[in-house]
Design an enzyme around this catalytic site. Structure first.
Site, PDB file in Angstrom:
ATOM      1  N   CYS A 109      -0.642   4.030   2.149  1.00 53.91           N
ATOM      2  CA  CYS A 109      -0.470   3.864   3.594  1.00 53.91           C
ATOM      3  C   CYS A 109       0.964   4.133   4.024  1.00 53.91           C
ATOM      4  O   CYS A 109       1.203   4.835   5.019  1.00 53.91           O
ATOM      5  CB  CYS A 109      -0.840   2.439   4.005  1.00 53.91           C
ATOM      6  SG  CYS A 109      -2.392   1.819   3.340  1.00 53.91           S
ATOM      7  N   ASP A 110       1.920   3.567   3.296  1.00 56.98           N
ATOM      8  CA  ASP A 110       3.305   3.527   3.783  1.00 56.98           C
ATOM      9  C   ASP A 110       4.264   4.459   3.061  1.00 56.98           C
ATOM     10  O   ASP A 110       5.420   4.601   3.476  1.00 56.98           O
ATOM     11  CB  ASP A 110       3.840   2.091   3.683  1.00 56.98           C
ATOM     12  CG  ASP A 110       3.037   1.122   4.535  1.00 56.98           C
ATOM     13  OD1 ASP A 110       2.502   1.564   5.564  1.00 56.98           O
ATOM     14  OD2 ASP A 110       2.942  -0.068   4.168  1.00 56.98           O
ATOM     15  N   CYS A 114       0.835  -1.201   0.000  1.00 52.32           N
ATOM     16  CA  CYS A 114       0.000   0.000   0.000  1.00 52.32           C
ATOM     17  C   CYS A 114       0.868   1.247   0.000  1.00 52.32           C
ATOM     18  O   CYS A 114       1.361   1.662   1.050  1.00 52.32           O
ATOM     19  CB  CYS A 114      -0.931  -0.008   1.214  1.00 52.32           C
ATOM     20  SG  CYS A 114      -2.001   1.441   1.313  1.00 52.32           S
TER      21      CYS A 114
END
Length: 304
Positions: A133-134, A130
């Site tokens: 997300c990261d 992701c």
């Protein structure tokens, strides 16, 4: 006993919940996590009503609308689905058991792994699925993105705004929308490596190198990177339903439905990316969810 059990909390499941609630159906949504695949998507430019919105922002809008209705939402993974001779469904969660007259499978998909040495060991320590997300964790670092579809190129675009260097590794030509390809090629710090496959991921405490192999020469190339973002496709979340008699799956383990979201099991419907529908889009998943709820209501209305 519920009128309808919805398995999944993405666009299809949430839309189905709204339509079911408007029909006064006693409904519960059982989902491992909220939002589905849009939670991994930073830029959405093709969902009607929004010229631009992020995936998480859009799903918050979905949830706000669902919360306007008396719909129960239970967060747990579904591990089994059964149907008894009377046509009553039993949904087995990790902690609870639910029974319903109808079920909509809207469980979506999950990222496919590379299945190379080091991938599992370094998941969460440099290996990610992701970019949304990261990505911020890799500011001014070197990363690799593996894949050639829309999700891979979008990840490369997103990471190019924070990382010092982005290697885009794909085994063949891109299978992405032309507008996405054009945006990727504008990013000066993205290096395209076409015709390569992943071999292994290595490091000490965190990812330090990513070894890829050139397909035509079999030459190994070692990339010095801090992160590897895997974007090589998705797997439908259908394992819990594999033993349901009469439920058909295609070669990708997607649930086979007709144009009204019906499966081969009376009272069991499926919506969104988990189905064999030809296109995987948020707007299509939401439409499927609406259709499935309406068809489920019609099924109960005419059931003897």
């Amino acid at each position: 006993m519920y009128d309808l059990i919805i398995i999944g909390g993405g666009p299809a499941g949430m839309t189905a919940a709204v339509y079911a609630a408007r029909k006064k159906m006693n409904t519960i949504v059982v989902t491992k996590e909220f939002g589905g695949q849009p939670m991994w998507t930073r830029e959405i430019e093709n969902y009607m009503g929004y010229q631009f919105i992020t995936g998480p922002e859009l799903m918050v809008k979905f949830e706000e609308q669902v919360r306007q209705f008396p719909v129960n939402i239970h967060y747990e993974e579904v591990i089994g689905l059964e149907v008894n001779p009377d046509g009553i469904f039993t949904v087995l969660g990790q902690e609870n058991i639910y029974q319903g007259k109808t079920v909509i499978i809207a469980s979506g998909k999950r990222p496919r792994r590379l299945d190379v040495p080091g991938e599992i060991e370094f998941t969460g320590r440099g290996v990610s699925y992701c970019a949304t997300c990261d990505g911020p964790l890799f500011a001014q670092k070197r990363v690799a993105v593996v894949g050639g579809g829309n999700s891979a190129l979008q990840a490369a675009i997103e990471l190019s705004t924070v990382a010092a260097k982005v290697y885009l590794v794909s085994w063949g030509p891109y299978n992405a929308d032309p507008i996405v390809v054009d945006k990727m090629k504008v990013a000066a710090n993205v290096e395209e490596l076409q015709g390569y496959i992943a071999k292994n991921i290595d490091g000490s405490q965190m990812v330090e190198k990513f070894v890829i192999e050139k397909m035509d020469t079999k030459e190994n190339i070692e990339l010095s990177v801090d992160g590897v973002f895997v974007e090589v496709g998705l797997i439908p979340n259908t394992e819990f339903a594999m033993k349901v008699p009469g439920l058909e799956f295609n070669e990708f383990n997607e649930v086979v439905t007709d144009c009204r979201t019906r499966t081969g099991v009376p009272g069991l419907f499926a919506a969104g990316d988990v189905t064999n529908g030809p296109d995987k889009q948020i707007v299509i998943a939401a439409g499927d969810g609406a259709k499935a709820a309406l068809v489920a209501f019609d099924y109960l209305l005419h059931k003897k």
